[in-house]
Design a protein around this motif. Sequence first.
Motif, PDB file in Angstrom:
ATOM      1  N   GLN A  89     -14.108 -29.763  -6.024  1.00  0.00           N
ATOM      2  CA  GLN A  89     -13.578 -30.178  -4.728  1.00  0.00           C
ATOM      3  C   GLN A  89     -12.960 -28.986  -3.989  1.00  0.00           C
ATOM      4  O   GLN A  89     -13.198 -28.789  -2.796  1.00  0.00           O
ATOM      5  N   LYS A  90     -12.205 -28.165  -4.683  1.00  0.00           N
ATOM      6  CA  LYS A  90     -11.566 -27.022  -4.041  1.00  0.00           C
ATOM      7  C   LYS A  90     -12.603 -25.972  -3.626  1.00  0.00           C
ATOM      8  O   LYS A  90     -12.455 -25.334  -2.580  1.00  0.00           O
ATOM      9  N   THR A  91     -13.641 -25.827  -4.420  1.00  0.00           N
ATOM     10  CA  THR A  91     -14.712 -24.894  -4.061  1.00  0.00           C
ATOM     11  C   THR A  91     -15.420 -25.360  -2.802  1.00  0.00           C
ATOM     12  O   THR A  91     -15.698 -24.560  -1.891  1.00  0.00           O
ATOM     13  N   GLN A  92     -15.685 -26.646  -2.710  1.00  0.00           N
ATOM     14  CA  GLN A  92     -16.329 -27.185  -1.515  1.00  0.00           C
ATOM     15  C   GLN A  92     -15.421 -27.054  -0.301  1.00  0.00           C
ATOM     16  O   GLN A  92     -15.889 -26.735   0.799  1.00  0.00           O
ATOM     17  N   THR A  93     -14.135 -27.281  -0.496  1.00  0.00           N
ATOM     18  CA  THR A  93     -13.182 -27.115   0.603  1.00  0.00           C
ATOM     19  C   THR A  93     -13.163 -25.666   1.070  1.00  0.00           C
ATOM     20  O   THR A  93     -13.187 -25.386   2.273  1.00  0.00           O
ATOM     21  N   LEU A  94     -13.140 -24.735   0.144  1.00  0.00           N
ATOM     22  CA  LEU A  94     -13.137 -23.314   0.480  1.00  0.00           C
ATOM     23  C   LEU A  94     -14.417 -22.921   1.215  1.00  0.00           C
ATOM     24  O   LEU A  94     -14.363 -22.192   2.215  1.00  0.00           O
ATOM     25  N   GLU A  95     -15.544 -23.426   0.729  1.00  0.00           N
ATOM     26  CA  GLU A  95     -16.807 -23.129   1.414  1.00  0.00           C
ATOM     27  C   GLU A  95     -16.793 -23.685   2.829  1.00  0.00           C
ATOM     28  O   GLU A  95     -17.274 -23.055   3.771  1.00  0.00           O
ATOM     29  N   GLY A  96     -16.227 -24.874   2.999  1.00  0.00           N
ATOM     30  CA  GLY A  96     -16.131 -25.465   4.330  1.00  0.00           C
ATOM     31  C   GLY A  96     -15.227 -24.660   5.241  1.00  0.00           C
ATOM     32  O   GLY A  96     -15.542 -24.431   6.414  1.00  0.00           O
ATOM     33  N   LEU A  97     -14.119 -24.184   4.729  1.00  0.00           N
ATOM     34  CA  LEU A  97     -13.200 -23.388   5.534  1.00  0.00           C
ATOM     35  C   LEU A  97     -13.798 -22.034   5.879  1.00  0.00           C
ATOM     36  O   LEU A  97     -13.597 -21.525   6.987  1.00  0.00           O
ATOM     37  N   THR A  98     -14.525 -21.455   4.964  1.00  0.00           N
ATOM     38  CA  THR A  98     -15.166 -20.166   5.222  1.00  0.00           C
ATOM     39  C   THR A  98     -16.183 -20.297   6.341  1.00  0.00           C
ATOM     40  O   THR A  98     -16.261 -19.463   7.237  1.00  0.00           O
ATOM     41  N   GLY A  99     -16.929 -21.378   6.342  1.00  0.00           N
ATOM     42  CA  GLY A  99     -17.917 -21.610   7.398  1.00  0.00           C
ATOM     43  C   GLY A  99     -17.270 -21.823   8.740  1.00  0.00           C
ATOM     44  O   GLY A  99     -17.776 -21.390   9.770  1.00  0.00           O
ATOM     45  N   LYS A 100     -16.105 -22.470   8.779  1.00  0.00           N
ATOM     46  CA  LYS A 100     -15.432 -22.751  10.047  1.00  0.00           C
ATOM     47  C   LYS A 100     -14.750 -21.518  10.625  1.00  0.00           C
ATOM     48  O   LYS A 100     -14.573 -21.411  11.828  1.00  0.00           O
ATOM     49  N   SER A 101     -14.361 -20.582   9.792  1.00  0.00           N
ATOM     50  CA  SER A 101     -13.623 -19.427  10.294  1.00  0.00           C
ATOM     51  C   SER A 101     -14.521 -18.441  11.011  1.00  0.00           C
ATOM     52  O   SER A 101     -14.045 -17.623  11.779  1.00  0.00           O
ATOM     53  N   GLY A 102     -15.811 -18.501  10.739  1.00  0.00           N
ATOM     54  CA  GLY A 102     -16.737 -17.571  11.375  1.00  0.00           C
ATOM     55  C   GLY A 102     -16.700 -16.196  10.741  1.00  0.00           C
ATOM     56  O   GLY A 102     -17.328 -15.266  11.226  1.00  0.00           O
ATOM     57  N   VAL A 103     -15.956 -16.042   9.676  1.00  0.00           N
ATOM     58  CA  VAL A 103     -15.871 -14.754   8.997  1.00  0.00           C
ATOM     59  C   VAL A 103     -16.951 -14.706   7.926  1.00  0.00           C
ATOM     60  O   VAL A 103     -17.088 -15.619   7.131  1.00  0.00           O
ATOM     61  N   ASP A 104     -17.701 -13.621   7.927  1.00  0.00           N
ATOM     62  CA  ASP A 104     -18.727 -13.445   6.914  1.00  0.00           C
ATOM     63  C   ASP A 104     -18.102 -12.694   5.745  1.00  0.00           C
ATOM     64  O   ASP A 104     -17.697 -11.539   5.874  1.00  0.00           O
ATOM     65  N   LEU A 105     -17.992 -13.359   4.612  1.00  0.00           N
ATOM     66  CA  LEU A 105     -17.364 -12.734   3.448  1.00  0.00           C
ATOM     67  C   LEU A 105     -18.325 -11.889   2.630  1.00  0.00           C
ATOM     68  O   LEU A 105     -17.907 -11.186   1.748  1.00  0.00           O
ATOM     69  N   LYS A 106     -19.608 -11.980   2.936  1.00  0.00           N
ATOM     70  CA  LYS A 106     -20.585 -11.199   2.199  1.00  0.00           C
ATOM     71  C   LYS A 106     -20.570  -9.759   2.729  1.00  0.00           C
ATOM     72  O   LYS A 106     -20.519  -9.526   3.943  1.00  0.00           O
ATOM     73  N   PRO A 107     -20.651  -8.783   1.822  1.00  0.00           N
ATOM     74  CA  PRO A 107     -20.684  -7.390   2.288  1.00  0.00           C
ATOM     75  C   PRO A 107     -21.989  -7.108   3.027  1.00  0.00           C
ATOM     76  O   PRO A 107     -23.044  -7.614   2.664  1.00  0.00           O
ATOM     77  N   LYS A 108     -21.886  -6.326   4.077  1.00  0.00           N
ATOM     78  CA  LYS A 108     -23.063  -5.971   4.886  1.00  0.00           C
ATOM     79  C   LYS A 108     -23.720  -4.749   4.283  1.00  0.00           C
ATOM     80  O   LYS A 108     -23.049  -3.781   3.918  1.00  0.00           O
ATOM     81  N   MET A 109     -25.012  -4.813   4.203  1.00  0.00           N
ATOM     82  CA  MET A 109     -25.789  -3.691   3.674  1.00  0.00           C
ATOM     83  C   MET A 109     -26.079  -2.728   4.823  1.00  0.00           C
ATOM     84  O   MET A 109     -26.442  -3.168   5.915  1.00  0.00           O
ATOM     85  N   PRO A 110     -25.968  -1.419   4.620  1.00  0.00           N
ATOM     86  CA  PRO A 110     -26.225  -0.444   5.702  1.00  0.00           C
ATOM     87  C   PRO A 110     -27.675  -0.356   6.054  1.00  0.00           C
ATOM     88  O   PRO A 110     -28.582  -0.687   5.474  1.00  0.00           O
TER      89      PRO A 110
END
Length: 79
Positions: free
Chosen positions: A58-79
């Motif tokens: 449940q907490k993982t799903q909540t975190l995934e939902g919050l990450t999607g709403k923030s618009g912040v990409d947590l994945k590192p960008k490849m050059p």
Amino acid sequence: MNWSKCLVWALACGMILLTVGCECSQSVNDLKAQNRIQQQRIADLESELGICNADLLQKTQTLEGLTGKSGVDLKPKMP
């Protein structure tokens, strides 16, 4: 006289066997009781683990939902 000695020895051996048998029976009963206690403990811990896993999901799903709403990409960008 010889027959009475055999009878005494037979009775003595019988008493020894009964005494040892009772002690073994008590040990078996003690082990069975300990086994029941341990089995219940295992069941309790498995139940608790299931609750923790559900909470984590449940907490993982909540975190995934919050990450999607923030618009912040947590994945590192490849050059």
